[in-house]
Design a protein around this motif. Structure first.
Motif, short mmCIF file in Angstrom:
data_model
loop_
_atom_site.label_atom_id
_atom_site.label_comp_id
_atom_site.label_asym_id
_atom_site.label_seq_id
_atom_site.Cartn_x
_atom_site.Cartn_y
_atom_site.Cartn_z
N TRP A 47 -3.05 7.06 4.80
CA TRP A 47 -2.95 5.74 5.02
C TRP A 47 -4.13 4.95 4.26
O TRP A 47 -4.46 3.73 3.76
CB TRP A 47 -3.19 5.17 6.46
CG TRP A 47 -1.92 5.63 7.20
CD1 TRP A 47 -1.57 6.66 8.11
CD2 TRP A 47 -0.42 4.82 6.88
NE1 TRP A 47 -0.20 6.58 8.37
CE2 TRP A 47 0.41 5.59 7.65
CE3 TRP A 47 -0.10 3.98 6.29
CZ2 TRP A 47 1.95 5.15 8.06
CZ3 TRP A 47 1.36 3.40 6.24
CH2 TRP A 47 2.24 4.02 7.03
N ARG A 48 -5.34 5.93 4.41
CA ARG A 48 -6.67 5.29 3.78
C ARG A 48 -6.49 5.16 2.32
O ARG A 48 -6.74 4.13 1.64
CB ARG A 48 -7.68 6.36 3.92
CG ARG A 48 -9.15 5.69 3.82
CD ARG A 48 -10.23 6.61 4.00
NE ARG A 48 -10.10 7.19 5.64
CZ ARG A 48 -10.67 6.41 6.51
NH1 ARG A 48 -11.28 5.42 6.35
NH2 ARG A 48 -10.33 6.76 7.73
N ALA A 52 -4.07 2.15 1.70
CA ALA A 52 -5.03 0.65 1.74
C ALA A 52 -5.72 0.49 0.76
O ALA A 52 -5.72 -0.73 0.05
CB ALA A 52 -5.88 0.95 2.97
N ARG A 99 -5.28 -2.64 -1.93
CA ARG A 99 -6.67 -3.29 -2.36
C ARG A 99 -6.79 -3.68 -3.96
O ARG A 99 -6.94 -4.66 -4.45
CB ARG A 99 -7.91 -2.87 -2.02
CG ARG A 99 -9.04 -3.70 -2.16
CD ARG A 99 -10.47 -3.23 -1.78
NE ARG A 99 -10.44 -2.81 -0.43
CZ ARG A 99 -11.19 -3.58 0.44
NH1 ARG A 99 -11.63 -4.83 0.15
NH2 ARG A 99 -11.13 -3.35 1.71
N ARG A 131 -1.46 -4.24 3.14
CA ARG A 131 -2.72 -3.34 3.32
C ARG A 131 -3.14 -3.24 4.84
O ARG A 131 -3.58 -2.36 5.29
CB ARG A 131 -3.70 -4.27 2.45
CG ARG A 131 -5.11 -3.39 2.49
CD ARG A 131 -6.05 -4.08 1.46
NE ARG A 131 -6.83 -5.23 2.14
CZ ARG A 131 -7.67 -5.23 2.77
NH1 ARG A 131 -8.34 -4.00 2.96
NH2 ARG A 131 -8.34 -6.33 3.20
N VAL A 132 -2.80 -4.44 5.52
CA VAL A 132 -3.18 -4.66 6.97
C VAL A 132 -2.37 -3.47 7.50
O VAL A 132 -3.10 -2.77 8.50
CB VAL A 132 -2.86 -5.98 7.55
CG1 VAL A 132 -2.92 -6.08 9.05
CG2 VAL A 132 -3.73 -7.04 6.78
N VAL A 158 -4.16 -0.20 7.13
CA VAL A 158 -5.38 -0.22 7.85
C VAL A 158 -5.41 0.07 9.54
O VAL A 158 -6.15 0.88 9.97
CB VAL A 158 -6.33 -1.60 7.62
CG1 VAL A 158 -7.25 -1.75 8.42
CG2 VAL A 158 -6.59 -1.75 6.13
N SER A 159 -4.07 -0.38 9.79
CA SER A 159 -3.99 -0.23 11.20
C SER A 159 -4.01 1.22 11.71
O SER A 159 -4.15 1.59 12.80
CB SER A 159 -2.53 -0.98 11.73
OG SER A 159 -1.70 -0.27 11.44
N SER A 203 -5.24 3.70 9.43
CA SER A 203 -6.43 4.58 9.20
C SER A 203 -7.69 3.96 10.06
O SER A 203 -8.48 4.86 10.31
CB SER A 203 -6.66 4.19 7.69
OG SER A 203 -6.83 2.83 7.34
N GLU A 204 -7.83 2.85 10.36
CA GLU A 204 -8.68 2.30 11.06
C GLU A 204 -8.39 1.70 12.55
O GLU A 204 -9.45 1.52 13.10
CB GLU A 204 -9.62 1.34 10.43
CG GLU A 204 -10.34 1.67 9.10
CD GLU A 204 -10.83 0.62 8.21
OE1 GLU A 204 -11.52 -0.37 8.77
OE2 GLU A 204 -10.76 0.84 7.01
N ALA A 246 -7.07 -4.22 12.11
CA ALA A 246 -5.90 -4.84 11.42
C ALA A 246 -5.77 -6.27 12.25
O ALA A 246 -5.61 -7.16 11.19
CB ALA A 246 -4.79 -3.73 11.60
#
Lengths: 116, 415
Positions: free
Chosen positions: B314-315, B318, B322, B337-338, B341-342, B344-345, B350
């Protein structure tokens, strides 16, 4: 082929006389006119007086009827035109894109009918 | 007693395989799209009669080409303004006279690239370009295209005639654009092919028998790639479509509901298509001229090659989104992208990113679906339910509504 480029814009959308932008706008028209002439594509090009000076005429029952104002009741008004003589639509569109008002309003490019 | 059915089938196959090339070459000879189309139709009708009687000729394509040129001369001679067309007739007669007697189909030049650029000219409406490309380049019948777009045969026929009329009257050139305008014009061609694909992709439901527009789009992209080799964005689009298509069989469940990526049966994805797509996007990216289709294909490749939903990188996804945003700012890319991110982070990070998208995407169903999912994962059940309600209200498709309702039902009580 001959093409007519009809220049439409909302009154007041392009730089107004007396503003610093106006000088650049006029210089861009001059540069475009020079490019059209240099490439030998310019048949004719004129700016029109404002739409409020227009008179619309219809003949009904053999009698002319006039109306104060332009024919099209739209925000964007015909403000001028060019006639180009060039090879094809791609060339005509390329020249039409050089018309400065295209950045503020719209330019309609139409082939002129050939009865030959 | 007649062989007309097998002849008809043979003819249909020739049109599908070689119709675009014949038409493209005829337009070069005749300098008139509609006349070329009409003369080719005349030749096909004539073939049905003659081949039914005496069998297929040695080289069917060459036979059709020669006949179409003669039919064009007939049509020009019958035309009211014959005198104006006399020059065109003379040119055609010269072509026919000069033609070598050897009937090799390969002697017919391939002008399909010109045809593609003409059909996809930006001065034509996009949907018109889609129809014209399917008719003239892909060799589908007007009836097939009408059925695919759920309009009547007559209105599709009229739309095609109007398009050819505009091409000739407005002076849309029959040529491959010069270097200066090429990138922009190629974008228009790729957009048309991708529209064909998306039309097929979103048409997953319904009892209507439709030609497979996804297959047609892939076929068109392959053709374009063979005519203009080593162009990275063409390769990127082909790769992107191959990888989406590889997963198409698992997108709709038994009850006609949409199946989310995380719930799809990965063992049923088409490995051959994925491998071809992944190799293609890798080759494209190595050319060092990344573009939106290549980047989207790279993301599709990461999904397609991941062992499971959890194993997805996922990183990296994302990061690529970008890059896509920098190249072609688009709130939908940002929404995707969101999502990346949800995973990966985390959902909280997100949710912060999705808020600024609300003004532009308020009317876009996936925005509310993504927001609902983030809220549900954060345990904010009642807010999540509200967001799902909004998404369902905005959805145009039954399969999607069912899918969203199931997701909403899974939210734990309370919140």
């Amino acid at each position: 082929m001959k093409y007519m480029a009809l220049i439409y814009a909302e009154p007041g959308s392009s730089p107004a006389y007396g503003t610093p932008e106006f000088g650049a706008f006029m210089a861009a028209y001059q540069a475009a006119n020079e490019a059209f002439a240099r490439d030998g594509v310019l048949v004719l090009g004129e700016a029109l007086e404002t739409a409020s000076t227009a008179t619309t005429l219809r003949v009904r029952g053999g009698k002319p009827e006039t109306m104060d104002g332009p024919f099209a009741d739209s925000k964007e008004q015909l403000g001028g035109f060019y006639i180009f003589d060039c090879a094809n639509l791609d060339d005509a569109l390329r020249y039409a894109a050089m018309i400065p008002t295209a950045s503020y309003g719209a330019v309609e490019v139409r082939p002129i009918q050939n009865f030959g | 007693m007649t062989d007309s059915q097998p002849v008809g089938q043979a003819l249909a196959a020739i049109v599908r395989e070689d119709g675009g090339r014949l038409l493209s070459c005829l337009i070069t000879n005749l300098r008139d799209f509609q006349l070329a189309e009409d003369s080719l139709q005349d030749a096909l009708e004539s073939a049905l009669v003659h081949w039914g009687r005496s069998g297929l000729p040695h080289s069917p394509s060459a036979w059709l080409m020669r006949t179409a040129r003669r039919k064009a001369i007939d049509r020009l001679r019958r035309a009211a303004n014959f005198r104006a067309k006399a020059g065109a007739v003379a040119v055609l007669e010269e072509i026919i006279r000069a033609e070598p007697e050897v009937e090799e189909g390969s002697a017919i030049p391939d002008e399909r690239l010109k045809l593609i650029f003409t059909c996809c000219h930006p001065a034509l409406d996009r949907q018109t370009s889609v129809a014209l490309t399917l008719r003239s380049v892909a060799g589908l019948t007007t009836e097939e295209i009408a059925r695919a777009f759920v309009v009547s045969d007559d209105s599709m026929a009229q739309r095609l005639v109007r398009a050819r009329h505009k091409i000739s009257r407005a002076g849309i050139p029959y040529e491959v654009p010069q270097a200066e305008g090429l990138a922009e014009r190629l974008d228009a061609v790729l957009a048309v092919i991708y529209l064909v694909f998306n039309e097929g992709y979103s048409a997953g439901e319904g009892p209507l028998v439709r030609i497979d527009l996804c297959e047609e789009a892939i076929r068109l992209a392959r053709l374009l790639d063979s005519l203009m080799p080593k162009v990275p964005e063409i390769e990127g689009l082909l790769a992107l479509m191959l990888m989406h298509h590889a997963r198409s069989g698992t997108r709709i469940g038994g009850a006609g509901e949409m199946v989310a990526l995380e719930d799809q049966d990965r063992s049923r994805w088409d490995k051959a298509r994925i491998a071809e797509g992944a190799a293609l996007v890798e080759r494209a990216l190595r050319r060092g001229r990344p573009g939106p289709y290549q980047l989207q294909a790279a993301i599709a490749a990461i999904h397609a090659e991941a062992e499971s939903f959890a194993d997805t990188d996922w990183r990296e996804i994302a990061l690529i989104y970008r890059e896509l945003m920098a190249m072609r700012p688009n709130p939908v890319f940002e929404l995707n992208r969101v999502v990346a991110v949800s995973y990966s982070e985390g959902a909280a990070a997100a949710l912060d990113l999705i808020a600024p998208l609300a003004p532009v995407l308020a009317g876009y169903q996936p925005f509310h679906a993504v927001r609902a999912d983030l809220l549900a994962r954060l345990g904010r059940g009642s807010q999540a339910r509200d967001a799902y309600e909004k998404a369902i209200a905005l959805s145009q498709s039954e399969a999607e509504k069912r899918f969203l309702a199931v997701r909403m039902g899974k939210i734990a009580a309370g919140g």
